[in-house]
Structure formats: C-alpha cells, structure tokens
Design a protein around this motif. Structure first.
Motif, mmCIF file in Angstrom:
data_model
loop_
_atom_site.group_PDB
_atom_site.id
_atom_site.type_symbol
_atom_site.label_atom_id
_atom_site.label_comp_id
_atom_site.label_asym_id
_atom_site.label_seq_id
_atom_site.Cartn_x
_atom_site.Cartn_y
_atom_site.Cartn_z
ATOM 1 N N ASP A 36 94.852 72.632 39.991
ATOM 2 C CA ASP A 36 95.658 72.302 38.972
ATOM 3 C C ASP A 36 96.887 71.328 39.575
ATOM 4 N N GLU A 37 96.610 70.021 39.172
ATOM 5 C CA GLU A 37 97.487 68.910 39.721
ATOM 6 C C GLU A 37 97.862 69.241 41.113
ATOM 7 N N ALA A 38 96.923 69.487 41.996
ATOM 8 C CA ALA A 38 97.071 70.134 43.294
ATOM 9 C C ALA A 38 97.625 68.838 44.233
ATOM 10 N N LYS A 67 87.638 62.759 49.098
ATOM 11 C CA LYS A 67 86.244 62.664 49.654
ATOM 12 C C LYS A 67 85.950 64.059 50.176
ATOM 13 N N VAL A 68 86.987 64.832 50.925
ATOM 14 C CA VAL A 68 86.744 66.192 51.553
ATOM 15 C C VAL A 68 86.414 67.030 50.409
ATOM 16 N N VAL A 69 86.740 67.096 49.204
ATOM 17 C CA VAL A 69 86.338 68.067 48.131
ATOM 18 C C VAL A 69 84.944 67.545 47.680
ATOM 19 N N MET A 70 84.671 66.376 47.715
ATOM 20 C CA MET A 70 83.436 66.106 47.415
ATOM 21 C C MET A 70 82.338 66.333 48.265
ATOM 22 N N THR A 71 82.722 66.392 49.551
ATOM 23 C CA THR A 71 81.625 66.562 50.628
ATOM 24 C C THR A 71 81.715 68.271 50.827
ATOM 25 N N ALA A 72 82.756 68.713 51.128
ATOM 26 C CA ALA A 72 83.105 70.280 51.599
ATOM 27 C C ALA A 72 82.691 71.132 50.355
ATOM 28 N N PHE A 73 82.807 70.681 49.001
ATOM 29 C CA PHE A 73 82.476 71.557 48.190
ATOM 30 C C PHE A 73 81.294 70.924 47.358
ATOM 31 N N ALA A 74 80.339 70.193 48.053
ATOM 32 C CA ALA A 74 79.288 69.639 47.276
ATOM 33 C C ALA A 74 78.645 70.682 46.309
ATOM 34 N N ASP A 75 78.216 71.785 46.897
ATOM 35 C CA ASP A 75 77.612 72.685 46.144
ATOM 36 C C ASP A 75 78.183 73.792 45.410
ATOM 37 N N ARG A 76 79.569 73.110 45.113
ATOM 38 C CA ARG A 76 80.377 74.510 44.454
ATOM 39 C C ARG A 76 81.010 73.683 43.228
ATOM 40 N N THR A 77 81.128 74.430 42.180
ATOM 41 C CA THR A 77 81.733 74.114 40.924
ATOM 42 C C THR A 77 83.339 73.588 41.230
ATOM 43 N N VAL A 78 83.749 72.294 40.831
ATOM 44 C CA VAL A 78 85.179 72.098 40.977
ATOM 45 C C VAL A 78 85.709 71.685 39.455
ATOM 46 N N VAL A 79 86.928 72.396 39.157
ATOM 47 C CA VAL A 79 87.559 71.908 37.919
ATOM 48 C C VAL A 79 88.673 71.474 38.355
ATOM 49 N N THR A 80 88.962 69.952 38.033
ATOM 50 C CA THR A 80 90.255 69.376 38.653
ATOM 51 C C THR A 80 91.128 69.219 37.464
ATOM 52 N N ILE A 81 92.418 69.654 37.532
ATOM 53 C CA ILE A 81 93.204 69.224 36.211
ATOM 54 C C ILE A 81 93.887 67.976 36.635
ATOM 55 N N ALA A 82 93.912 66.862 36.344
ATOM 56 C CA ALA A 82 94.330 65.743 36.943
ATOM 57 C C ALA A 82 95.726 65.271 35.954
ATOM 58 N N HIS A 83 96.618 64.656 37.183
ATOM 59 C CA HIS A 83 97.668 64.055 36.294
ATOM 60 C C HIS A 83 97.777 62.549 36.832
ATOM 61 N N ARG A 84 96.717 62.144 37.870
ATOM 62 C CA ARG A 84 96.663 60.675 37.973
ATOM 63 C C ARG A 84 95.090 60.556 37.684
ATOM 64 N N VAL A 85 94.832 59.862 36.479
ATOM 65 C CA VAL A 85 93.728 59.814 35.853
ATOM 66 C C VAL A 85 92.495 59.169 36.638
ATOM 67 N N HIS A 86 92.971 58.393 37.898
ATOM 68 C CA HIS A 86 92.122 57.720 38.777
ATOM 69 C C HIS A 86 91.290 58.830 39.663
#
Length: 1519
Positions: free
Chosen positions: A1443-1445, A1459-1478
């Motif tokens: 949540d806007e972490a 990058k870490v989230v993409m690699t370490a959590f490659a096989d998990r479902t990640v829901v990101t609430i973004a406040h920087r759209v990029h």
C-alpha cells in the motif's frame, strides 16, 4: 408557683429598701435592664428602615466592605461578652432553683443583655456595610450606660463583702471589663474616622481588590463571623445547582493571594538572606520561613486552641456522668445576701445541664478553631506554591541552553519540579501545624488519663506508643510499594501506547494477541505489587481500628486488677474511652506527617540544585556598539562577531576564531557539512552560548552618538526542530502580534499552508500541539517558518527551514517567502541550509568547516579565492538540480502528509457528524436541556457503582457486606458491654455475689474485644481484595475489548482518550476507589450505629434527629455538586499550567530571541492564579461543609446530653448508658464529615468506572468464521488466485460505500498495479482483503475459499501487507521482523538482504538482537520502511499487498526494491497500490479506480496505446 420580678416570699427581703435603694439586690438588677431596653428601642427602627430601603438592592455591592478601626477586636469582645452572658443566665437559673418562688431578676436582665449584645453586632455590621459611621452614636451611648450600671452593681457587691468565691461577683467584674473595652473600641472608631467632634471626617476607600468587580473570593474581606463560618460561600455553593461552576464564576484572586504578590514576598526574603551564611536548601527554608512564617504561626495557634478545647469533651462527659450518678443529690443551701442567693463556681459546675451547655459551646469553638487552622495552613500552602512556581519559571527564562542540550536538565525534570515538588512543599505546609500540635495533644492526653486512672493509664498509652513505630513501618512500606507499582504501570502504559499506535499493523498481521499478552504480563507484575500495596493498606486500616480497642482493653483490665479500691465508674470509663480516641488521632497522622516532611526535604534539595544551575549571564548580553568607520549608508550597517570563541560546556570551544559580518537588509547564507557548527553560530550570535572571548556587535543605526549603547532588538528565529504552542494555527503564526489580514495571507501563501489549513476541521482556528491535532514534521516546520516571516523584526534567523520539506515547497518558500516577502521589507535574513542550488540568490555567503569559518564573501569572491570549493559546490548543485527533476516525477511527499491528515480528519469528521445529528435531536429546547444536565449532575452515578461492585463477584461481595456489618455490631457491643460492666462494678464493691458475676462479664468483654480486633483485620482485607479483583477484571475486559475492536474505533476516537482509560482511570480504580469505598462504608456505618445508640439510650432524640437530618441532606447535596465542579476545575486549570512550562522549556531560544519573556511570564501568572483560585475555592468549600457538619454534630451532642440527663434524673436510666450515648454523640460530627467528603470523592472516582464502562460496550470484530481453523488447508493460499465478485465496501454501516460493485480476476503470480487519485478507494481495496472494512455486498474468493467464511485470525495470518507508514516497535530487530518467533536466523538474514538492510544490521552491536527504540526513532524514515518490507518477506505468503509502500524512500532505493519484488516474488501474487505511476509500468495488469469503481482494467501496454485512457493521462502528468 407564682411569678414576680423580685420573687414573692413572705419575708419580702426582696422589697426591703431600708438601707437605701441601691442596697437592694433586686433593684440593682432592675437598674441594669435600662441600657439594654434603650438599645433595643433605638436600633430596631433604624434596622427596619435600613433593611426596607436596602431590600431593593439586597446585595449591597461589596466595595463598601470597609472595616472600621478595631473591627476584629470588636467581634472578639462581642463573642466573649455573649459567652459570659450565657453563663450569667445559667447562674441565675441555677441559683434560683433554691428558692420557693421564681426570681426573674436573676436571669431576665442577663437575657435582655444577651439580646442587646446580638443586636449591637448586627447593627454595627449593617452600619459598616453601608459605611454610615454617624449612626454608631447609639452604640456609644449604650456602652457608656451599660458600663456605668455594671460598675455600680459591682461596687455595691464589693461593699457588702461579696467576694470572688461567689460566681456572680466574678461574672459582674468581667462584664464591667468587657463593656469598658467595647467603649474604648467605640471611642477609637471616633478618633480613627473622625465622624463627630472633628471638623473634617476622614475619607476612606475600600480595598483596591474590591473596587474591581472580578474578585469573588471574599474570605479576606468579610467580617469575623463570616470568616469563621464561611457564610459568604452560601450563595456561591447554592448557585452551583443552577449552573456549573467555571472560571468566570470564581472570578479573580484578591491581590494579596496572587502569584506575583507572593513571588515578590519570596524574592525579598531570598534577597534578605543572600548576605547571611546558609546556602543551598537551608537558604530556601530560611526564605520560606521569612516569607510565609507568620500565617503558619497563626494556624499553629488556632490548632493549639482547638486541641486544648478538644479535651473539654471527655472532661464534661466525666462530670455529667459523675454528677447524675451521685446517690445523694442534696446540695447545701447557698448563702443569701442583699436578699438574693449566691452560689460558688464549684456548685455551678456540678450541675449536669450547665456542663451540657458548656460542652456544646466548647465543641462549637473547638470546631471553628480547627477549621480556621486548616484553612490558614492550606491558604499559605497555595500561596507558597504559586510563589515557587513563579520563581522556577523566572529561573527557566534565564537558564543556559547548554544545560538543556547536554541533558543535565530534561524537560521532564523541570515539569516534575513544577508538578510534583511544589505540591510536596504545599502539602508539607498543610500538615505542618500537626507537627506542632501532636506532641501537645499526646502530653495533655496522657496527663489527663493518669489523673483519671492512675498508673494503669500509662500502660494503655505505652500500648499505643509501641504500636506507633509499627504504623510508621507500614507507612514506609506503603510508599515503597507505591513506587514499584508506579514503575510497572508506566511500563504497562508504554506497551499499551505502542499497541494502540500500531494497532492497524497488528490487526493486519494477526499479532494482536502477542502484544496483548505482553501487556497482560506487565499488568500481572503490577497487580502483584498492588497486592502488597493492598496488604499494607489493610494493615494500616486495621491498626487504626484495633489500636484503641487494644489500648482500652489492657488499661481497664490492669486498672481493675492492680488497685483494690479501683474506681472504675462509668464516669471514669467513658472519659478514658474518649481520651483514647483523641490519642489515636495524632498517632495515625504521625506516619503521613513524617512521610510528608521527608518528601519536602527532598523537594527542597532538588529545588536548590535547580536554582543554582547556570544562567545566561547579563554580562553576556551583547551590546549594540558603534563600529568605527561606519558611514550613514545602508550597506555599511552590519552585525559582526570578532575573533569569537564560544562553547556549550566547559570543554574545548565549539566555535573557535569566528570572524564574520552579516550585512543589514541582505540575505546571508551559511553552508557547510552536517555538524560543522552552523546552528551553533546562530545561537552564539543570539547570546545563547557561553562566550569565552571575542565580541558580538549588533550595530543598530549609524546616527547614534557613540555613548548610546543599546541591547539587541528582537530576532525572529526559526529553529531546526520546529517549536509550536498548544494553541490554534493562527495564534502560532501571529504569535502575540496584532492580526494584519493581508500580511497573514501573504505569509500563509509563501509557506503553502492554505491546503493544509483547508483540511483541518476548524480551519486555522484548529488547536494544534499536545492537546490538539497532531501534525507531521513538514507541516510543523512550515508553521514555524511562517511565524518568523510574520514577526516584524529587522533580523530573521532561519535554521535549515527546508530540512523537512520536499523540493516544490522549498522552492516556493525560497521564491515567495525569503526572496519576495523578506527582501521587499529590507529585512536582514540569515539562512542556514544544505540546498546549495539556492546559493546564487545569496548576497553574502559564510562557509563553515569543523567549528571555524572556512571563507566568507559573495559567490563571485569565493569563485575567485577558493576555486576548489566552488567546483565542489558546482558538482553538488548540479546533482541537487537532477534530484529536483527526479523529484518532480514523483508525487510530492507533502501530498502524502496532507493525505494522512485528511484521512485522520475524515474519520473524525464522520463521527462528529453522527454526534452532531444526535445532539441536534437532543437540543430541541435549550432550557430543558440545561435542566436535564443539572439533574444529571445532581445524581450519584449509582449505575457505575453497580458495575464496579458486580465485577467483584457474589462471593466477595457477600463476604464484604457481612464482615462490615459484623464488625460494626461488635464495636457497639464492646462499648455497650463497657457501659453495663462499669455500672455493675460499683455494685460488686457492695456484695460478693455480684463480684463473681462481674468477673464473668469481664471475661465476656475480653472475648468481644479479641473478636472485634480479628474482624477489623477481616474487613480491611476483604475491602482490599474486592478492590484488587475488580481492578484485575476491569483492566482485562478493557484490554481485550480494545484489542478486538474494529479499526473504526481507533480512527474515530483520539488515541489520547483511549490511553487515558488505561492510565488515569485504571490508576483511580486500582488505588483510590477501594480506599474511598472502605472509608465511605465505614463512616456511614459508624454514623448509623452512633445515631442508633443515642436513640436507644434516649428515644426522645429521634424527634430532634429529623430536622438535623434534613439540614444535613441539603448541605451534602449542595456541597457535592460544588465540590465536583471545583475538583474538575482544579484539574483542568493545572493542565495548561504544566504544558506552559514544558512549552517554554522547549521553545526557550525562540522566546528569548524574540524578547518575549515578559509576555510569557504574564501568561504564566494568569495560569498559576487560575489554578490557585480553583484550589482556594475548593478548600473554602470543604471548610464550609465541615463547619456546618461540626455545628450539626454539636447540636446532636447538646440534644443527646440534655435528653439523657433528664431521662436519668426522672426515669432512672443507668449512668453507664448515659456515658455511652454521650461518647457516641461526640464522634458523630467526625463521621458525618467523612461520610459527605467520601461521597463527593466517590462520585468523582466513579466517573472512571463510567468511562471505562462506555468503552466496554464496543462491539468487537467478528473473529469467528464459518470454517474452523482445522478445516482451512495448511498451505492456503498456495496459488494466490484472487476473484473479486460484485464487491461493495463501506467503513461503517452509517457511511456511504467506498467501493461499489467491483469485479476483478487476478491470476496466480500476477503483478497487479492499482492507481487513482486520492480518495478513489485504492487503500480500501487493499483493506478489503483483510476484512478490515465492512463488506456488505459481493465477495472475495482466494484459491476457491470465500474469505468471509474464514476465521479472521487465520485469514490475516496467511496474507502479507506493507503499509505506507512504517511502524516499528521497541524491542529487538528480531522481534520486529518476527514477533511470533517462528523464523530461523537464516530466513531473517535473507529477508534483510533482500531489503538492502544486511550491511546496516551487521554494523549494529548485537546484529539481529540490536535494540530498536520506541517508534524506531533510531533509524531513518527510509530504513524503517525497508524493515517493514523485510517483515513482509519473512512471512512467506503467496499474496503480498503493497500500500504505497515506497512513498518515503528515495528514487535509487526504490528502483532496487522494484527489481527485488520482481525477482524475490516472481512466483507470488503482488498487488501494488501506487502513488508514483511509473512504479507500475512493468506490472502484468493495471486497475485504474475513481470514486470506488473500476474505470480501466487491462495490461499497461494496452492502456498506453489508447490516447484517451485515464492511465495515459496519469503517466503523462507524472513525467
């Protein structure tokens, strides 16, 4: 029996005038009637006319309260006169009992004199209030006549050989003296006011305070009778029924009691002592004695009088019982002279009725003196507290800042001095009279006992004396256990505070129970300590009840066995019983007095250390001097420091060899690395540092003559750590300056505060600070800078104002605030900053390095002289500009702060609107509402009492009631046995059969006494156990209710108020309610048993009881309301006082820089006076109650005595019972007082139970699911597939939905980004997964299980979330990552490695076991956020919600994280609430939300291809 003025016996000596008219006793008495009749006839019309004319303005305005000369003396003499006249009436009646017919002349003149005496003082009082001294002529004539008549009578008595052995001779002599003195007083008034016989009467003005209508505390100004009985309080106390008492009602303090007056007294005392030898604590004691010694001596004198009069009770009882038990009631014939009978004073005092009246008068006097002593001591204590607080404050204003920053003195220590130590001293002064009175009381008591009982009395006294040290021991133990209880409860509070602050996280991670257990554990320790406290309290209560029983028992047993001819008649027995009761009181007080003395000594020691701490010397006050060679041109004016060496402590100088100049009207920037002394330089210029050498020059203007020296002007200073007042936003910005609308607007605009102000509930009228809305760092900083901009000083010092601001705000502030506002006004600005991109704007630059000046000049100068430095700056400037570009991509930090604030406000607002709606429905009729409120105030909260007692359980309650009733029945039984036994002892002397019976009875007595002692212990233990059980129950229920409560409660209730339930209210229930309850039940039962015994002895008493009871009821009813209001006022006026102290200490440099010391001192005096007047009124109200209750008690004694004497003389009631009835009657007033005071206390304390009960009604979250824990698969959720079907969500049943009919499907392992504007429902979306919000429609299915069916604990423990506010708890790093202690060290290190924290943690001492302070203050904001990420990695769940972490992390770290989230959590479902759209551009799926519905739902690439998609516009705006 016929009636005649001179009697009508046949021998008619009474009418014999052979020896001249004046030699006839009856004629002498008739002559004495004349003056009294004259006065009554002359004054009545005047009084009636006066009252008639005044009835229109009944309340004479009190500015006319002029006291004529000799005012107090006149009142005293009148009281003595009335007392002697009562004796004369009694003497007449007694001596008339010997003749056959009634001789009216023996007592009628005295009766008329009595009426005249009362009339004279009423008349005088009315003349005094209307300030019309000419009418005093009537009194002058009266005193002359009365004096002459009495002198004639006295002369004739002497002539006929009547001497001092006859009582009437003495009385007449005294009356001559008194009338003479009153005549002298009257003549003195003429000489003083010159209202007759003089050409020019003196004009007198009333006291200054009374010309001011605001003063309502009239104790110093009213007459003596009103002072003694607190009569002037009547209207005040009864008006509390009509409207609550507030500060308006109690008005201002009289001048003599104001803090300033008392401070001047104290200061003078200190200055007088300065020359003499003693230093340190001794000096303070001497000064206190000099300043406040006199009123204390008065209090001690009153106390002595009261204590000596207190012994009249036992002696009169002894006399009465002795007199009526005489077998031969015949009295020898009195002597007859001048045709009338005379009796001696011995015969007069042998009359039981006379003794009863004397006892009544002695009681009235004793109670009045006692209350006066209390009042004077307490008033002195309050004055002293005000003076010391003012002295402490003035010392704070001159304190060296280094003391504060070096940690020698903390804010807490200073607040303790004010809150605790000044109160300790005040209490010491309250109790001081006891210290003097106790030895006297004990010595006189023992002497009297010895006189009554001989040697055996000393044995009883020894029993008491031996048990006194035990009592002292118990008292010290009590204070020790209280200390340890305090430590535990503060630890528990710290834990509770953390639990409440992090409650959202704890719920989301399902860790509530871990923290709850931790609080419970500390509570357990606290309860153990409380048990010891309870034990010692019960021993102390037990000792007070048991000591008198034990002493009486041993004494009487010894007395009967030692002496053969022991006279243990009821007279002796009951007199000694009363004496023992008197003796126990000082011993009971001893422990508290000794404790208080020790505390006072410690407090004075602390104060002495504080007063001797370093000050900012006056000699360091920088002078404005003319520097040579300055001409009249503006650019040549500057402030300079020449070869300055400055230091904070005695070590090496912090700043050395400082040579700088600050040009006037220009912008000077100070730059340098962290810790090189930039802030110190500003403080050195302000004179806050100790100057070792060198000069500081404030060059004011050039056209002054060189001899004129000026102190420096005010400087608007904004410190690095922002400092705010507990006041509204406006007050913080204008800061005592007049409000100029246009200027205020400009400042608000420059600091971009308008958006923040719009969010606040009352706009810029919202309270901020400790007691108001909590603001974020950046918001505080901007308000602090706004204050400096608003002040109209020539100099402005800004210490790193950009530190907590993001780049947009910094730029805006620089352009609009510093460059525009301050430049236009030609103000000299000194700016400390790290933002080098602003250097081109500077007119003058000072570069610092390691406490010295590296270089100074314009940017061009530095470019030429120090090219390396300039290059270094250039590279940094460039980098900061790049930062600027990067930062523009990101949404600003400020938006985040505003959003947090808006969220907090929104949830509060929601509650407020609900409350408002309820209130509107209530307030249909305003008057009706008021009466409703008043009715509620009038009733005792019985329901809370019920809640309290029902928490104890049936068993304990029944035990409690039984033991209390049994104990009191036994106490009465013991005394009844004593009455019966002593009556028998006399008979036993005569015949032997009675003797054996007597011994049996003695044995019965022993058994009763032992039982009584055992029961005393039982009840006191029962009470304390009940208290403990309730305390345990209530806290446990409260904690569980709060922990399981829905989030909504915490969003709508301020944290402070929930914490208060755990702190002050729990403390009240733990420590105060049980003792108050015990005292209340004890005093009520004692009162009932006393009245019961008296009624049993003399049933007639019941008739008199009715009016007394009604009076009592009304007095307590009025008193309770006033007392409660005043107690609340005292508490509420203390808060601003304490927070003013802490504010001042924290903002000392700012206040001194602005030269605002006088304004803050003024405010302190207002706060102190407000607190003191509330305390004084509370004291006066307590005295008001006690005096009235004591007078009612005295009436009870009088009625009981007269009734039982009559009953005994005519109906042969046993003398033992008479003694019993009187002994009990003496105690009634004490019990009644205690009863009402405890009732009032109980009412205030039950408020705590009521408030806790209010929280206990909260509905908890539904933790149970349809499935049990065992039915949920172990590894669920494995895949992490999420289906959202037609979901609608709201925060509360009363609020609108925040998500409406949302549908979505997330495949296992997908990375989903959710974006939208603030308030579009993004966060609510994330909370719905955890069932933190009310899902009233639709469902969320994760891995084929509907989450609504799961137990909450299970659901939350299987998902992970990272919140936007990083929350850390105090403890170790290990505990923060894994409180459940399930993970291995490898897993923890791995998580830290992923979160880029491994090197940081490695470098800390202890590694994983390194300490984390409260709130994680020892890590930066970014590091804290990384720890929260690591925490989510440790819990390896297949669904992670962010949540806007990444809001508070810099760009570089954020990209690593992505990058870490993409690699370490490659096989998990990640829901990101973004406040920087990029950050979500490379997600698999993007959801765009608006107002709770999904607008767009697709892959980011697909959305970006559509030109008109909302997502595309977001991305563009973010570029």
């Amino acid at each position: 029996m016929s009636l005649a003025f001179c009697g009508n016996e046949n021998n008619s000596v009474a009418y014999n005038v052979d020896g001249g008219v004046l030699n006839n006793g009856c004629f002498l008495d008739a002559l004495n009637v004349v003056p009294h009749v004259f006065l009554l006839f002359i004054t009545f019309p005047i009084l009636f006319i006066g009252w008639g004319s005044q009835s229109s303005k009944v309340h004479i305005h009190h500015s006319t309260w002029l006291h004529f000369p000799g005012h107090n003396l006149r009142w005293l003499l009148t009281f003595v006169l009335l007392f002697i006249l009562v004796c004369e009436i009694a003497e007449g009646i007694v001596s008339d009992g010997f003749s056959q017919s009634l001789h009216l002349h023996l007592y009628m003149p005295a009766g008329l004199a009595f009426m005249a005496g009362i009339t004279s003082i009423i008349y005088y009082h009315n003349i005094e209030t209307s300030n019309f001294p000419k009418l005093l002529l009537a009194l002058l004539i009266y005193w002359v006549l009365a004096f002459i008549m009495k002198t004639i009578k006295f002369a004739k008595y002497t002539e006929h050989g009547i001497g001092p052995r006859q009582l009437r001779y003495c009385i007449t002599g005294l009356l001559v003296l008194l009338y003479g003195l009153l005549l002298a007083v009257e003549i003195n008034v003429i000489l003083g006011r010159r209202y007759m016989c003089f050409a020019d009467p003196t004009e007198v003005k009333p006291p200054e305070d009374l010309q001011d209508l605001g003063v309502r505390f009239l104790q110093p100004f009213v007459n003596l009778l009103s002072k003694a009985t607190y009569w002037w309080m009547n209207t005040f106390i009864t008006s509390a029924h009509r409207r609550p008492i507030d500060l308006k009602v109690i008005g201002k303090l009289p001048i003599a009691m104001r803090a300033l007056t008392n401070y001047m007294k104290l200061r003078k005392a200190f200055e007088d002592q300065k020359g003499t030898a003693p230093q340190g604590p001794k000096l303070i004691w001497q000064a206190l004695r000099k300043a406040f010694g006199r009123p204390l001596m008065l209090s001690i004198t009153f106390r002595f009088m009261a204590d000596l009069l207190g012994f009249a009770g036992p002696l009169c009882i002894s006399g009465i019982v002795h007199h009526i038990s005489k077998d031969n009631r015949t009295i020898q014939q009195p002597m007859s002279l001048l045709g009338i009978y005379f009796i001696s004073s011995k015969e007069f005092l042998e009359n039981a009725y006379v003794l009863a009246v004397l006892l009544f008068l002695a009681l009235l006097l004793q109670r009045t003196f006692l209350q006066a002593s209390y009042y004077v001591a307490i008033e002195t204590g309050i004055n002293l507290r005000g003076a010391i607080q003012t002295k402490i404050y003035n010392k704070i204003m001159r304190l060296c800042t280094s003391n504060m920053s070096m940690g020698e003195l903390t804010v807490a220590q200073i607040c303790n001095l004010v809150a605790i130590d000044t109160n300790q001293l005040m209490w010491f002064f309250f109790l001081l009279p006891n210290l003097w009175a106790m030895p006297v009381q004990i010595i006189v008591g023992v002497i009297l006992l010895y006189y009554l009982l001989g040697i055996s009395a000393l044995i009883g006294a020894t029993v008491i004396a031996v048990l006194a040290p035990v009592q002292y021991f118990v008292a010290t133990k009590l204070s020790q256990t209280q200390k340890s209880t305090l430590e535990y409860s503060s630890e528990r509070l710290k834990k509770t505070n953390e639990l409440l602050r992090g409650i959202k996280l704890l719920k989301l991670y399902a860790w509530e129970h871990i923290f709850c257990d931790s609080v419970e554990e500390t509570r357990g320790k606290e309860l153990t300590s409380l048990q010891a406290f309870a034990l010692y309290t019960s021993i102390s209560i037990f000792m007070n009840a048991a000591i008198p029983i034990a002493a009486v028992l041993t004494t009487f047993v010894v007395h009967v066995h030692i002496s053969e001819d022991a006279d243990l008649s009821p007279a002796v027995a009951f007199a000694s019983l009363s004496l023992f009761h008197i003796l126990v009181t000082p011993l009971f007080l001893l422990s508290s007095v000794v404790r208080s003395t020790v505390k006072a000594l410690v407090s004075v020691q602390k104060l002495s250390e504080f007063f001797s701490s370093d000050e900012i010397g006056d000699e360091q006050e920088p002078r404005a001097m003319l520097t040579s060679g300055s001409s009249n041109h503006n650019q040549n004016r500057y402030q300079a420091i020449n070869s300055g060496y400055f230091t904070w402590t005695d070590g090496p100088p912090t700043l050395s060899n400082v040579d700088i100049r600050i040009p006037f009207g220009k912008l000077t920037m100070i730059v340098g690395q962290v810790g090189c002394g930039k802030s110190s330089l500003l403080l050195a210029a302000l004179g806050e540092m100790q100057r070792v050498s060198g000069t500081v020059t404030w060059n004011s203007a050039s056209h002054f003559s060189p001899s004129r020296e000026l102190c420096r002007g005010a400087v608007a200073y904004a410190s690095q750590k922002p400092w705010l007042l507990n006041a509204t936003v406006v007050e913080n910005i204008t800061f005592e300056m007049p409000m100029i609308k246009s200027r205020y607007k400009a400042v608000i605009e420059a600091c971009s505060l308008q958006p923040d102000i719009d969010i606040l509930p009352q706009g810029d009228q919202t309270e901020i600070g400790e007691r108001g809305i909590i603001l974020s760092g950046g918001q505080k900083q901007r308000i602090s800078v706004a204050r400096s901009l608003y002040q109209q000083t020539n100099l402005v010092f800004l210490d790193d104002p950009f530190s907590a601001l993001d780049i947009h705000l910094s730029d805006h502030l620089m352009q609009d605030g510093i460059l525009k506002l301050l430049r236009e006004e030609k103000r000299t600005v000194v700016l400390v900053t790290h933002k080098l991109q602003y250097l081109p704007h500077a007119d003058w630059i000072i570069a610092m390095k390691d406490g010295t000046i590296q270089t100074e000049g314009t940017l061009k100068d530095i470019q030429n002289c120090e090219p390396e430095l300039f290059e270094q700056w250039k590279i940094l400037m460039h980098r900061q500009d790049q930062d600027f570009e990067k930062d523009t991509e990101a949404a600003s930090m400020t938006d985040l702060e505003r959003k947090n604030l808006r969220r907090a406000m929104y949830s509060r607002e929601a509650v407020r609107t609900e409350e408002d709606e309820e209130e509107e429905s209530l307030e249909s009729d305003d008057d009706d509402n008021m009466s409703q409120v008043m009715r509620q105030r009038a009733t005792i909260p019985w329901r809370s009492c019920g809640t309290y007692l029902s928490s104890a359980g049936v068993l304990l309650l029944s035990l409690l009631l039984l033991s209390q009733l049994l104990k009191h029945s036994l106490m009465v039984a013991i005394d009844y046995w004593l009455a019966h036994w002593t009556s028998q002892v006399i008979e036993a002397k005569i015949n032997a059969t009675a003797d054996t019976l007597c011994r049996c009875q003695a044995a019965v007595g022993h058994v009763l006494c032992c039982l009584g002692i055992i029961l005393c212990l039982a009840t006191s233990v029962a009470v304390e156990w009940t208290g403990l059980k309730v305390a345990k129950e209530l806290h446990q229920q409260l904690l569980h209710k709060i922990v399981l409560a829905p989030m909504r409660l915490f969003e709508t209730t301020p944290l402070g108020s929930i914490l208060n339930r755990f702190s002050t209210d729990t403390n009240t229930i733990d420590q105060h309610v049980p003792t108050t309850l015990e005292c209340l039940s004890r005093s009520t039962l004692l009162c009932v048993s006393a009245l019961g015994v008296i009624s049993y002895v003399t049933p007639v008493f019941l008739i008199a009881l009715l009016p007394l009871a009604v009076t009592c009821y009304f007095i307590q009813k009025y008193f309770r309301m006033a007392s409660r209001d005043l107690q609340q006022l005292e508490d509420s006026t203390q808060l601003p006082l304490l927070s003013h102290f802490s504010e001042t200490v924290e903002g000392l440099t700012t206040i001194r820089a602005l030269r605002y010391e006088p304004r803050f001192r003024q405010r302190l005096l207002q706060y102190t006076d407000a607190n003191n007047i509330a305390s004084l009124f509370l004291t006066a109200a307590n005295r008001w109650l006690e005096v009235r209750m004591e007078y009612i008690g005295a009436c009870v004694v009088l009625v009981a005595a007269v009734a039982s004497i009559t009953n005994c003389l005519y109906n042969h009631l046993s003398t033992g019972l008479v003694g019993l009835g009187l002994t009990y009657a003496l105690m009634v007033s004490n019990y009644m007082n205690w009863m009402v005071r405890n009732l009032a206390d109980m009412e205030v304390q039950l408020g705590s139970v009521k408030r806790i009960n209010g929280l206990l009604k909260t509905e908890p979250e539904n933790y149970e699911g349809l499935l049990t824990v065992t039915q949920v698969p172990d590894g669920w959720p494995r895949q992490g597939e999420i289906k959202i079907q037609n979901l609608s969500v709201r925060y509360d049943t009363t609020l609108k939905p925040v998500l409406k009919n949302v549908n979505a499907h997330i495949n296992p392992g997908q990375k989903v980004g959710i974006c939208g504007r603030t308030g579009s429902g993004k966060s609510s979306f994330s909370l719905a997964f955890f069932r933190m919000v009310d899902m009233f429609e639709g469902r969320i299915v994760i891995d084929d299980i509907d989450i609504a069916k799961l137990p909450l604990q299970t659901l939350r423990s299987r998902l992970s979330i990272i919140l936007q506010d990083p929350i850390l708890f105090s403890g170790t790093i290990r505990f923060n990552l894994d409180p459940e202690m399930k993970a291995t060290d490898e897993m923890l290190w791995e998580a830290l490695d992923i979160a880029q924290l491994k090197p940081v943690v490695k470098s800390l001492p202890g590694g994983l076991d390194a300490a984390v302070t409260e709130g994680g203050e020892n890590f930066s904001q970014g590091q804290r956020q990384l720890f929260c990420l690591a925490r989510a990695f440790v819990r390896k769940s297949s669904i992670l919600i962010m949540d806007e972490a990444t809001a508070s992390i810099d760009m570089a770290t954020e990209s690593i994280l992505q990058k870490v989230v993409m690699t370490a959590f490659a096989d998990r479902t990640v829901v990101t609430i973004a406040h920087r759209v990029h950050t979500i551009l490379n997600a698999d799926l993007v959801i765009v939300m608006k107002r709770g519905i999904i607008l767009e739902y697709d892959r980011p690439e697909a959305l970006l291809e559509k030109e008109d998609s909302v997502f595309t516009s977001f991305v563009r705006a973010d570029k």
